[in-house]
Scaffold this motif. Structure first.
Motif, mmCIF file in Angstrom:
data_model
loop_
_atom_site.group_PDB
_atom_site.id
_atom_site.type_symbol
_atom_site.label_atom_id
_atom_site.label_comp_id
_atom_site.label_asym_id
_atom_site.label_seq_id
_atom_site.Cartn_x
_atom_site.Cartn_y
_atom_site.Cartn_z
ATOM 1 N N SER A 165 58.859 35.843 -2.120
ATOM 2 C CA SER A 165 59.889 35.949 -1.085
ATOM 3 C C SER A 165 61.197 35.410 -1.651
ATOM 4 O O SER A 165 61.192 34.597 -2.571
ATOM 5 N N GLU A 166 62.281 35.883 -1.099
ATOM 6 C CA GLU A 166 63.605 35.476 -1.578
ATOM 7 C C GLU A 166 64.386 34.868 -0.432
ATOM 8 O O GLU A 166 64.489 35.454 0.641
ATOM 9 N N VAL A 167 64.883 33.660 -0.648
ATOM 10 C CA VAL A 167 65.699 32.968 0.343
ATOM 11 C C VAL A 167 67.126 32.981 -0.169
ATOM 12 O O VAL A 167 67.435 32.347 -1.181
ATOM 13 N N GLU A 168 67.978 33.729 0.498
ATOM 14 C CA GLU A 168 69.370 33.878 0.061
ATOM 15 C C GLU A 168 70.220 32.733 0.593
ATOM 16 O O GLU A 168 70.221 32.471 1.793
ATOM 17 N N GLY A 169 70.936 32.069 -0.301
ATOM 18 C CA GLY A 169 71.913 31.074 0.090
ATOM 19 C C GLY A 169 73.306 31.603 -0.210
ATOM 20 O O GLY A 169 73.452 32.737 -0.662
ATOM 21 N N SER A 227 70.189 32.001 -4.760
ATOM 22 C CA SER A 227 69.020 32.533 -4.067
ATOM 23 C C SER A 227 67.780 31.903 -4.699
ATOM 24 O O SER A 227 67.700 31.740 -5.916
ATOM 25 N N VAL A 228 66.842 31.519 -3.838
ATOM 26 C CA VAL A 228 65.607 30.886 -4.287
ATOM 27 C C VAL A 228 64.495 31.923 -4.169
ATOM 28 O O VAL A 228 64.286 32.505 -3.107
ATOM 29 N N SER A 243 69.966 32.214 -9.481
ATOM 30 C CA SER A 243 68.637 32.270 -8.883
ATOM 31 C C SER A 243 67.749 31.180 -9.446
ATOM 32 O O SER A 243 67.861 30.824 -10.615
ATOM 33 N N VAL A 244 66.878 30.684 -8.591
ATOM 34 C CA VAL A 244 65.946 29.621 -8.956
ATOM 35 C C VAL A 244 64.554 30.094 -8.598
ATOM 36 O O VAL A 244 64.336 30.671 -7.532
ATOM 37 N N LEU A 245 63.580 29.857 -9.484
ATOM 38 C CA LEU A 245 62.183 30.221 -9.225
ATOM 39 C C LEU A 245 61.416 28.995 -8.783
ATOM 40 O O LEU A 245 61.383 27.981 -9.491
ATOM 41 N N GLU A 246 60.792 29.073 -7.616
ATOM 42 C CA GLU A 246 59.916 28.016 -7.108
ATOM 43 C C GLU A 246 58.497 28.574 -7.094
ATOM 44 O O GLU A 246 58.261 29.628 -6.502
#
Length: 77
Positions: free
Chosen positions: A23-27, A31-32, A71-74
């Motif tokens: 899933s992608e959380v846009e800031g 984006s995470v 972008s950051v990968l969690e």
């Protein structure tokens, strides 16, 4: 595009590709991208000493730079 790339890589690595959820959380600035895999596949995604996860983060960084994003990968457990 970035989310699909991570999903493709993760599904290629794991034994249970149906259990891969991205899933992608846009800031505003960043984006995470959150990656969730089956518990038994967690080691395959992280890799020895985190090498696989680091490689995925490097690819994500390169692709997000090209897309003029950050972008950051969690990896979620």
């Amino acid at each position: 595009m970035l989310k699909e790339m991570i999903e493709y890589i993760a599904k290629s690595l794991v034994d249970n590709p149906d259990e891969v959820h991205v899933s992608e959380v846009e800031g505003e600035q960043t984006s995470v991208i959150e990656l969730k895999v089956a518990k038994e596949d967690l080691g395959k995604v992280i890799g020895k000493q985190g090498r696989t996860a680091r490689a995925m983060r490097t690819l994500l960084g390169a692709a997000s730079t090209k897309a003029h994003k950050r972008s950051v990968l969690e990896i979620l457990e």
